[in-house]
Design a protein around this motif. Structure first.
Motif, PDB file in Angstrom:
ATOM      1  N   LEU A  35      41.605  -2.288 102.951  1.00  0.00           N
ATOM      2  CA  LEU A  35      41.336  -1.415 101.813  1.00  0.00           C
ATOM      3  C   LEU A  35      42.619  -1.212 101.020  1.00  0.00           C
ATOM      4  N   PHE A  42      38.197  -2.966  95.788  1.00  0.00           N
ATOM      5  CA  PHE A  42      37.471  -1.817  96.332  1.00  0.00           C
ATOM      6  C   PHE A  42      36.023  -1.824  95.845  1.00  0.00           C
ATOM      7  N   SER A  71      33.985  -4.340  97.657  1.00  0.00           N
ATOM      8  CA  SER A  71      33.626  -3.971  99.031  1.00  0.00           C
ATOM      9  C   SER A  71      32.457  -2.987  99.068  1.00  0.00           C
ATOM     10  N   THR A 105      36.212   7.189 103.524  1.00  0.00           N
ATOM     11  CA  THR A 105      35.570   6.533 102.390  1.00  0.00           C
ATOM     12  C   THR A 105      34.112   6.256 102.731  1.00  0.00           C
ATOM     13  N   ARG A 137      41.218   6.484 103.542  1.00  0.00           N
ATOM     14  CA  ARG A 137      40.386   5.324 103.843  1.00  0.00           C
ATOM     15  C   ARG A 137      39.367   5.614 104.951  1.00  0.00           C
TER      16      ARG A 137
END
Length: 997
Positions: A236, A243, A246, A15, A12
């Protein structure tokens, strides 16, 4: 699935987000960790006392610029909370606080009724965000536990002592014991909800002992909450729909293209994101879909609700002819038994990674999937795996090795259309060694993944650099240059810039590409090696320059690159090489400006008798708005507009020249003040005496260049000078020039002097030149002289009164002049209110010019915006003149000086700033003339005829040095030309033949 994250192999924290920061000093992908560090540093951190910030990377946060956190009287620990709905909070942590913000309890996955106690006046609950601040005192208490059993088992100290590992929760162990409503017995008996199933076997006494020690150390430390009502929080999760939501912006009418190059952006639908990709050919991307870290070559059609990551052109063919929809397709870099490999995974957007529930794959039930593909449950799970334990996480779906060929996305995509090849794909799939996502996780090669992302980023960055230059976009490439140099990719970037320069059809594009090469070399020097501004005439670079001078761009760029390779070994050489690339760029600028020659023409007139003087006189000029926009290449890339005044100083026209034919076949040059015996005299009797005409600091260079540009002398001819002069004019010439202004005055002396010299010479040679032609001839002369410079000086000094000069964003470079009509008596009003103050400081404009051009070619956003403002304000300033609005003109004058300082930082010496501060109460506005840095200060006084009054004001001030105050008045004549002994005096009243006899 614990902390594993199915949508990014690096977790995460890394990302990548659809965020691009144009103000960043270095161009780079923005990942979640970057955003969190920025939030902590610039939004949550400012104002906090000394202490320790702790932040998770499992969530996305948004925080307003000033969250309004009050740190007065703070002690203990503070948690940062964000608003969330009751529905969202059912599966999340929530703080219960009192009215003073003290935390009473921390709830996790509680009932709606319990969570109702946490609701704030805005109807939302404060979510546990993963951000905590510990004061120094509290941090020391916490640190004191790390060497004491059993808490030492949380650290390497305990593990190295043989202790059984222990995992504690920051929120439900450490912070929970500080919450006011928590009692000791319940705390010691409880266990954190984050504890995994494998931790249950941990001895109760072991955990109880750890919690007891935390209670002793931290219970008396207060725990408060700071609530950020305008902030946003999103955990997340492993839910693909969340996902994708977002990373896209539903409702936005355009696609988000971030650090990507897309050949056909019209094929990207609204509310999709393309992050760090290179898309060649037709690549269609549907709404709510995301492409990351892909280099694809169309035709490819990716429909709605997809996430595609980690594919390159080799894998593009597998996508041809398919339309993906609601799918997650990823390429992974792994190490299998120590060997690097590529593996691909395919799942559905609606699939769940959870172990519980009926389970799905490719958005269908397992039974439906088995029926459609022919795959059986024993292909995916061992027989001894109970049905209740079978899930997507441990299904051996993903081929990692085939006995006869390399693997690709097609080894999974066949499942979407399984009947098309009569079972061949199913047999190949069964023949492969396959792993589950759970088994793949430990094999992921993070280093190789990050390396591949870096390589792709620079691959698209090089394409971006090329596109920005060739399309003449006003985007700054310096952040990209810093990134390339910092990551060791300067070689490919230099090769790309060479290619752009060599293939450019436009000298402006080629010059900017060479300027970018200079920036790369300067960046490689890392701030060492001396000043960037300086000379560029080392003999080693003569051959590359000669190719450019001859117009052979391809050979010139190639020769520059070959020479550059010898100058890369140390900072001093890099900086010197950068200077020479800026010298090469100047050659191309000169060639672009010389297109103004198209607008230079002369008409034959009666040849004056030998010995008869042709005398020209010119006013100085004062610029009121738009300066720097006339400077090449800005003048022909952005387009320029400058408002200037022709002015007399202390009642005199301070600049002039006179020329006459003489019987001797030679050139006699005299320079200096008109009435001063301390003049410099030069006699040129051969072409060798003229060869330094293009070296601006050589004695008499401007006058020699005037003879060359006027066509009187041909320096490259094999015919000797005396023969040329005798053949064309039956003798030679004598030329005198003078200026009664100090060197570096900022009043346009050099360019106006060049115009005066050219006009006198041409008339002495039997030719007449219109003022418009003369303006362009001076541009040409200054390029021959290699001093550069713009066109505003000669426009304002050769033409009378108040006028606006303009050039369009195009080549050939042409200057058009509009005279500004002002109300009756307004010129006299200007004369009464306009004063000049000589600052006593000599202006040093050469380095200023180099710096401005460097920043313009870099397209620094502030410089580009300022250049546009300069042009816009010129038109407003012209309107203020038409209205006769003196106070408004003063405002524009002051803002013009601010614009000049932004264009050329360092152009305001300290003594000048002090002088301007002293004069500020008495003026509507003021500015340094020209580029600044010294010379004349001009000002519009609030009261008329203030020379003596301001002299008295300045006399009382300390530390101003040698200054002088001068009267100034608008000149209504412009260039005047007169044959001595004749009554004729024609003034430069307009572009049509004025200034001729």
């Amino acid at each position: 699935m614990g902390r594993d994250f199915p949508f990014d192999d690096c977790g995460r924290a890394f990302t990548c987000l659809p965020v691009e920061n144009p103000q960043a000093p270095v161009e780079a992908l923005v990942c979640n960790l970057d955003c969190l560090l920025d939030i902590m540093t610039h939004r949550l951190g400012p104002g906090s006392p000394p202490g320790v910030w702790v932040c998770s990377t499992d969530m996305l946060l948004s925080v307003p610029p000033n969250p309004g956190i009050d740190w007065d009287g703070f002690r203990g620990a503070r948690v940062i909370a964000f608003p969330g709905s009751l529905t969202y909070a059912l599966n999340h942590g929530v703080y219960l606080t009192d009215s003073q913000g003290f935390v009473l309890d921390i709830y996790y996955q509680r009932s709606k009724a319990e969570l109702q106690r946490c609701v704030r006046p805005d109807g939302l609950v404060p979510l546990v965000s993963g951000v905590v601040f510990f004061s120094v005192e509290t941090a020391e208490h916490l640190l004191a536990t790390h060497v004491s059993p059993p808490l030492d088992a949380c650290t390497y100290m305990g593990l190295d002592s043989g202790a059984q590992p222990m995992q504690l929760s920051l929120f439900f162990d450490i912070l929970h014991c500080m919450a006011q409503n928590v009692n000791r017995e319940d705390f010691l008996a409880g266990r954190p909800p984050e504890m995994g199933q494998g931790d249950i076997a941990l001895a109760a006494d072991y955990l109880k002992g750890a919690r007891a020690q935390l209670w002793r150390e931290l219970r008396d430390q207060p725990l408060t909450m700071a609530y950020v009502p305008d902030g946003g929080y999103s955990y997340l999760t492993a839910d693909a729909s969340e996902f994708l939501h977002s990373l896209t912006m539903p409702g936005v009418a355009v696609a988000q293209i971030v650090h990507s190059q897309v050949e056909e952006p019209q094929l990207l639908e609204a509310a999709c994101s393309v992050i760090s990709c290179l898309l060649e050919g037709p690549v269609h991307l549907g709404p709510r879909s995301v492409l990351q870290h892909c280099h694809l070559r169309g035709p490819i059609h990716i429909g709605a609700g997809c996430f595609v990551s980690g594919l390159d052109t080799v894998h593009s063919e597998a996508l041809h002819g398919l339309e993906l929809r609601d799918l997650i397709l990823q390429g992974h870099r792994v190490r299998l038994h120590g060997s690097p490999s590529r593996v691909f995974t395919l799942v559905g957007r609606l699939d769940s990674w959870e172990r519980q529930g009926a389970g799905m794959y490719l958005n269908m039930s397992w039974n439906e999937f088995f029926k459609k593909t022919g795959i059986r449950d024993w292909d995916l799970w061992d027989p001894d795996t109970p049905p209740s334990a079978r899930c997507l996480l441990n299904a051996r779906l993903f081929p990692v090795l085939h006995p006869t060929r390399a693997l690709g996305p097609q080894d999974l995509l066949w499942m979407l259309y399984p009947q098309e090849d009569r079972g061949e794909a199913l047999r190949a799939w069964r023949a492969s060694w396959r792993l589950s996502w759970e088994q793949l996780q430990p094999c992921l090669d993070w280093a190789a993944t990050l390396d591949s992302r870096r390589d792709l980023f620079f691959c698209q960055a090089l394409q971006k650099a090329r596109h920005v230059l060739e399309a003449r976009q006003d985007l700054c490439l310096r952040p990209l240059i810093r990134a390339a140099v910092g990551e060791g990719c300067s070689g490919p970037l230099l090769a790309t810039l060479d290619k752009v320069a060599a293939e450019a059809a436009d000298p402006g594009v080629a010059a900017r590409a060479l300027a970018c090469v200079a920036d790369v070399l300067g960046c490689m020097a890392e701030g060492r090696g001396g000043l960037r501004s300086g000379p560029a005439a080392n003999p080693e670079w003569v051959q590359p320059f000669s190719h450019l001078e001859c117009g052979d761009l391809v050979r010139g760029v190639e020769a520059l690159a070959q020479e550059r390779e010898k100058w890369l070994s140390r900072p001093a050489l890099l900086v010197r090489a950068a200077r020479h690339y800026e010298g090469a760029e100047q050659i191309l600028i000169r060639q672009a400006v010389m297109t103004a020659q198209r607008f230079v023409s002369t008409q034959p007139v009666e040849l004056p008798a030998p010995g008869q003087w042709v005398v020209t006189e010119c006013p100085a000029r004062v610029d009121f708005s738009g300066g720097w926009s006339d400077t090449p290449p800005i003048a022909y890339e952005l387009g320029g507009a400058v408002l200037g005044l022709a002015v007399r100083v202390d009642g005199r026209r301070p600049i002039g020249a006179k020329a006459r034919r003489i019987l001797e076949p030679e050139l006699r040059l005299t320079m200096g003040p008109r009435q001063d015996e301390m003049t410099m005299k030069i006699v040129c009797q051969s072409l060798d005496d003229l060869k330094d005409y293009c070296q601006p600091h050589a004695p008499g260079a401007l006058l020699k260049a005037a003879f060359v540009c006027a066509g009187i002398v041909h320096v490259q001819s094999a015919t000797p000078l005396h023969e040329q002069l005798l053949h064309s004019f039956n003798g030679g010439f004598e030329l005198h020039t003078w200026s009664e202004l100090p060197h570096g005055s900022g009043l346009g002396t050099s360019s106006i002097l060049a115009g005066a010299a050219l006009a006198a010479l041409q008339r002495a040679a039997g030719r007449a030149m219109a003022t418009e032609a003369l303006i362009h001839a001076v541009l040409h002369l200054e390029q021959v002289l290699t001093t550069g410079g713009g066109w505003q000086d000669q426009v304002s000094g050769l033409m009378p009164g108040i006028k606006v000069g303009r050039s369009r964003a195009q080549l050939p470079l042409k200057v058009e002049v509009e005279e500004i009509a002002v109300p009756e008596d307004f010129v006299q009003k200007i004369n009464d209110h306009l004063l000049l103050v000589y600052t006593g400081k000599t202006r040093l404009a050469r380095n200023l010019l180099q710096d401005v051009l460097r920043n313009w070619y870099a397209r620094l956003p502030a410089v580009v915006q300022n250049a546009h403002r300069l042009v816009r304000q010129t038109e407003k300033c012209a309107e203020a003149f038409r209205q006769g609005n003196l106070p408004l003109l003063g405002q524009y004058l002051t803002s013009y000086w601010e614009q000049k300082k932004l264009m050329a930082p360092g152009c305001e010496p300290l003594a000048v700033q002090r002088m301007m501060d002293v004069l500020a109460p008495y003026v509507y506005g003021q500015s340094l003339a020209g580029a600044g840095g010294g010379g004349f200060l001009y000002l519009l006084t609030k009261e008329p005829r203030q020379k003596e009054a301001l002299e008295a004001v300045l006399a009382k001030a300390e530390g101003l040095g040698k200054y002088s105050v001068h009267l100034v008045e608008v000149d209504a004549q412009g260039l005047s030309l007169q044959l001595l002994g004749s009554d004729t005096c024609l003034c430069g009243a307009g572009p049509s033949g004025a200034g001729t006899t």
